[in-house]
Design an enzyme around this catalytic site. Structure first.
Site, PDB file in Angstrom:
ATOM      1  N   LYS A  87       0.980  -1.379  -0.187  1.00 55.56           N
ATOM      2  CA  LYS A  87       0.068  -0.057  -0.060  1.00 55.56           C
ATOM      3  C   LYS A  87       0.840   1.099  -0.056  1.00 55.56           C
ATOM      4  O   LYS A  87       1.863   1.409   0.852  1.00 55.56           O
ATOM      5  CB  LYS A  87      -0.923  -0.118   1.114  1.00 55.56           C
ATOM      6  CG  LYS A  87      -1.876   1.267   1.301  1.00 55.56           C
ATOM      7  CD  LYS A  87      -2.820   1.010   2.523  1.00 55.56           C
ATOM      8  CE  LYS A  87      -2.420   1.391   3.770  1.00 55.56           C
ATOM      9  NZ  LYS A  87      -2.110   3.032   3.736  1.00 55.56           N
ATOM     10  N   ASP A 108      -3.240   4.360  -1.516  1.00 53.82           N
ATOM     11  CA  ASP A 108      -4.287   4.588  -0.508  1.00 53.82           C
ATOM     12  C   ASP A 108      -4.626   6.268  -0.868  1.00 53.82           C
ATOM     13  O   ASP A 108      -4.477   6.995   0.227  1.00 53.82           O
ATOM     14  CB  ASP A 108      -3.775   4.320   0.909  1.00 53.82           C
ATOM     15  CG  ASP A 108      -4.698   4.364   1.937  1.00 53.82           C
ATOM     16  OD1 ASP A 108      -5.818   4.489   1.606  1.00 53.82           O
ATOM     17  OD2 ASP A 108      -4.243   4.208   2.980  1.00 53.82           O
ATOM     18  N   LYS A 160      -7.662   7.504  -1.168  1.00 56.19           N
ATOM     19  CA  LYS A 160      -9.013   8.080  -0.372  1.00 56.19           C
ATOM     20  C   LYS A 160      -9.534   9.017  -1.136  1.00 56.19           C
ATOM     21  O   LYS A 160      -9.814  10.023  -0.422  1.00 56.19           O
ATOM     22  CB  LYS A 160      -8.568   8.443   1.181  1.00 56.19           C
ATOM     23  CG  LYS A 160      -8.037   7.193   2.015  1.00 56.19           C
ATOM     24  CD  LYS A 160      -8.093   7.491   3.592  1.00 56.19           C
ATOM     25  CE  LYS A 160      -7.470   6.421   4.356  1.00 56.19           C
ATOM     26  NZ  LYS A 160      -5.938   6.383   4.221  1.00 56.19           N
ATOM     27  N   ASP A 190     -13.718  13.260  -3.752  1.00 56.21           N
ATOM     28  CA  ASP A 190     -14.390  14.465  -4.300  1.00 56.21           C
ATOM     29  C   ASP A 190     -15.656  14.137  -5.050  1.00 56.21           C
ATOM     30  O   ASP A 190     -16.158  12.813  -5.278  1.00 56.21           O
ATOM     31  CB  ASP A 190     -13.484  15.260  -5.295  1.00 56.21           C
ATOM     32  CG  ASP A 190     -13.565  16.547  -5.341  1.00 56.21           C
ATOM     33  OD1 ASP A 190     -14.626  17.166  -5.552  1.00 56.21           O
ATOM     34  OD2 ASP A 190     -12.559  17.355  -4.888  1.00 56.21           O
ATOM     35  N   GLY A 243       2.064  -0.662   8.973  1.00 58.46           N
ATOM     36  CA  GLY A 243       2.738   0.048   8.493  1.00 58.46           C
ATOM     37  C   GLY A 243       4.078   0.102   9.386  1.00 58.46           C
ATOM     38  O   GLY A 243       5.056  -0.489   9.158  1.00 58.46           O
ATOM     39  N   ARG A 244       3.661   1.108  10.318  1.00 59.81           N
ATOM     40  CA  ARG A 244       4.939   1.436  11.384  1.00 59.81           C
ATOM     41  C   ARG A 244       5.507   0.008  11.999  1.00 59.81           C
ATOM     42  O   ARG A 244       6.919   0.170  12.156  1.00 59.81           O
ATOM     43  CB  ARG A 244       4.719   2.444  12.234  1.00 59.81           C
ATOM     44  CG  ARG A 244       4.759   3.977  11.461  1.00 59.81           C
ATOM     45  CD  ARG A 244       4.280   4.988  12.512  1.00 59.81           C
ATOM     46  NE  ARG A 244       2.637   4.915  12.244  1.00 59.81           N
ATOM     47  CZ  ARG A 244       1.759   5.690  12.908  1.00 59.81           C
ATOM     48  NH1 ARG A 244       2.197   6.465  13.697  1.00 59.81           N
ATOM     49  NH2 ARG A 244       0.546   5.532  13.055  1.00 59.81           N
TER      50      ARG A 244
HETATM   51  O1  LIG Z   1      -8.869   3.468   8.669  1.00 65.05           O
HETATM   52  C1  LIG Z   1      -7.647   3.559   8.161  1.00 65.05           C
HETATM   53  C2  LIG Z   1      -7.456   3.730   6.872  1.00 65.05           C
HETATM   54  C3  LIG Z   1      -6.077   3.917   6.579  1.00 65.05           C
HETATM   55  N1  LIG Z   1      -5.142   3.805   7.345  1.00 65.05           N
HETATM   56  C4  LIG Z   1      -3.953   3.741   6.745  1.00 65.05           C
HETATM   57  O2  LIG Z   1      -2.911   2.499   6.930  1.00 65.05           O
HETATM   58  C5  LIG Z   1      -1.674   2.981   7.611  1.00 65.05           C
HETATM   59  C6  LIG Z   1      -1.348   2.201   8.880  1.00 65.05           C
HETATM   60  O3  LIG Z   1      -0.342   2.750   9.165  1.00 65.05           O
HETATM   61  P1  LIG Z   1       0.296   2.385  10.646  1.00 65.05           P
HETATM   62  O4  LIG Z   1       1.615   2.881  10.815  1.00 65.05           O
HETATM   63  O5  LIG Z   1       0.428   0.741  10.809  1.00 65.05           O
HETATM   64  O6  LIG Z   1      -0.575   2.812  11.851  1.00 65.05           O
HETATM   65  C7  LIG Z   1      -1.627   4.320   7.150  1.00 65.05           C
HETATM   66  O7  LIG Z   1      -0.907   4.317   5.681  1.00 65.05           O
HETATM   67  C8  LIG Z   1      -2.861   4.898   7.176  1.00 65.05           C
HETATM   68  O8  LIG Z   1      -2.979   6.014   6.243  1.00 65.05           O
HETATM   69  C9  LIG Z   1      -5.267   3.752   8.495  1.00 65.05           C
HETATM   70  O9  LIG Z   1      -4.235   3.525   9.568  1.00 65.05           O
HETATM   71  N2  LIG Z   1      -6.640   3.389   9.083  1.00 65.05           N
END
Ligand SMILES: O=c1ccn([C@@H]2O[C@H](COP(=O)(O)O)[C@@H](O)[C@H]2O)c(=O)[nH]1
Length: 473
Positions: A267, A298, A300, A303, A438-439
């Site tokens: 993503k 992602d 989102k 519009d 992600g992190r």
């Molecule tokens: O509801 C949502 C929708 C999208 N995200 C996205 O996912 C990752 C999560 O990253 P972490 O570092 O694991 O927190 C991030 O890109 C968000 O934009 C979300 O967290 N929640």
């Protein structure tokens, strides 16, 4: 409907008194539309109302839920020249043993008709059977809603209900006509609203998305990207999506190379890549091919359709040229899905979108009604919608994939509202198919190794969920 309601009351199809229901509860009202077949004029009026209610639903066949809706479906079929399918209540124990009679092809669309909806379980049994045979069922016309939870139940299964009238309307009409007192209205509504029917029994749930292996779900996909993703998941035995929230092309490509073997989807948030160029996208597509994963931007989108179409196909990021999937909010209505679909069609590449059905952040403003309405939109664009970003199970349709962000093995949240759960919880309890991390991975000293850990945890949770399925699935 007013004259029809009065007529139904006068022929005894709407009764007041004490009626013991299947559940054992004593109901002050009973609807029994079976007798309408003895009143052809009334039957005709009802059929015309049902026909008007189909609105923009598209279908090749019509099927009544046995038994009361069978004559309704038959009359509709003949009067409006729509082929009919007949669902049996029990399979024959001789001959073809078919449960559904009629000539059809998988992929044909079927409209279901039902007289009275209480819990929605009878409708769902018919829907499930037709879907199992490869028919697409998205719309159901219901003559009367008892307002005991059936409509939500249908929505939860990706079915769009079209309702002619409700218990409340019936009570109002009869009260206005002086046929029932204010007290009867009050007591009846009180009973109906305080006694929602139970959720679907295992017979309906057992074929739901959560308990079906990815390999079998492939056949339920209409969107080609959803299908491809399920194939990748099965082949690589991974339901992990890594969120590549990094800010340079170098970091992005290095990360993709490291986590590529462990993931089914990467993503991206391309607008955070400082040095993004066409080459960034090209190289990333190369790595996606090398390691067999899909790319989900992602973005989102939120519009109006026309703007989204341009955001998707033009500008610096030219998203439609490289992203297999994009995320989209439904806040601005169906036009946004139509826009993406048209643009993808123009690009002549297999593309799909993932609807933001829920968010992981604390205090977000998405409500249950909004999520349900998004599911209805998904059902209308099943050919382009690959699934949802969700925190809970939003649909039991096996062809829709649930992606869940807010996943971590180590912490509960950040200081900006993000909320985390562990992979086992989101997959086994919340119905996630693909976890988004992600992190938890990209901040690890060894992202490849961290990705492997998340992949194993998510896959183990998926296998555990399958084992929890009812034995006769
Ligand atoms: O509801 C949502 C929708 C999208 N995200 C996205 O996912 C990752 C999560 O990253 P972490 O570092 O694991 O927190 C991030 O890109 C968000 O934009 C979300 O967290 N929640």
């Amino acid at each position: 409907m007013e004259s029809i309601i009065n007529e139904l009351h006068s022929i005894g199809a709407i009764k007041f008194g004490e009626f013991v229901l299947k559940s054992g509860l004593v109901s002050p009202i009973y609807f029994d539309l079976r007798g309408v077949i003895s009143y052809p004029k009334l039957m005709n009026q009802l059929v015309e109302q049902v026909w008007c209610k189909k609105e923009e639903a598209k279908f090749d066949y019509i099927c009544g839920v046995p038994y009361t809706a069978l004559p309704l479906a038959s009359v509709l079929s003949v009067q409006h020249n729509v082929p009919m399918l007949l669902k049996r209540k029990e399979a024959k124990d001789y001959g073809t043993k078919k449960m559904v009679e009629g000539i059809f092809q998988p992929g044909n669309k079927c409209l279901v008709v039902e007289d009275v909806i209480t819990s929605g379980n009878s409708v769902l049994e018919t829907v499930k059977l037709l879907r199992d045979l490869g028919l697409e069922v998205e719309d159901v016309i219901l003559v009367l809603d008892r307002e005991q939870g059936g409509i939500d139940n249908l929505l939860n299964h990706g079915v769009r209900p079209h309702v002619l009238t409700s218990a409340s309307e019936v009570l109002n009409v009869l009260n206005k006509a002086g046929k029932i007192s204010d007290d009867v209205v009050r007591r009846t509504l009180d009973f109906l609203h305080k006694n929602p029917e139970p959720i679907p029994p295992p017979a309906v749930m057992e074929h739901s998305r959560r308990f079906m292996p990815f390999s079998k779900r492939v056949n339920h996909c209409v969107n080609p990207v959803a299908k491809k993703l399920l194939e990748i998941i099965e082949e690589k035995k991974t339901n992990l999506c890594v969120s590549a929230d990094v800010t340079t092309t170098k970091e992005l490509l290095e990360l993709a190379e490291k986590v590529g073997p462990e993931i089914c989807v990467l993503k991206t948030h391309m607008d955070i890549i400082k040095d993004f160029s066409g080459e960034t996208a090209c190289m990333l597509v190369g790595l996606a091919m090398k390691h067999n994963f899909l790319l989900l931007e992602d973005r989102k989108f939120a519009d109006i359709g026309n703007t989204v179409k341009m955001q998707y196909t033009s500008g610096k990021f030219f998203i439609s040229s490289w992203a297999d999937l994009v995320t989209v909010h439904t806040i601005s209505g169906p036009g946004v899905l139509q826009a993406l679909k048209e643009a993808a069609f123009d690009a002549n590449k297999p593309r799909g979108c993932v609807i933001i059905g829920e968010l992981s952040s604390a205090g977000n403003l998405i409500t249950a009604d909004y999520s349900s309405a998004s599911m209805v939109l998904a059902a209308e664009h099943f050919d382009f919608v690959s699934g949802f970003v969700s925190q809970n199970s939003l649909s039991s349709r096996p062809g829709l994939i649930h992606f869940t962000p807010g996943v971590s093995l180590g912490c509960n949240g950040d200081n900006l509202g993000q909320q985390y759960s562990d992979p086992d919880h989101v997959v086994t309890q919340r119905g996630s198919d693909v976890i988004i991390v992600g992190r938890g991975i990209i901040m690890d000293a060894n992202p490849g190794e961290a990705a492997r850990k998340y992949k194993e945890a998510a896959w183990a949770a998926y296998e555990k969920r399958l084992l929890a399925a009812v034995p006769n699935k």
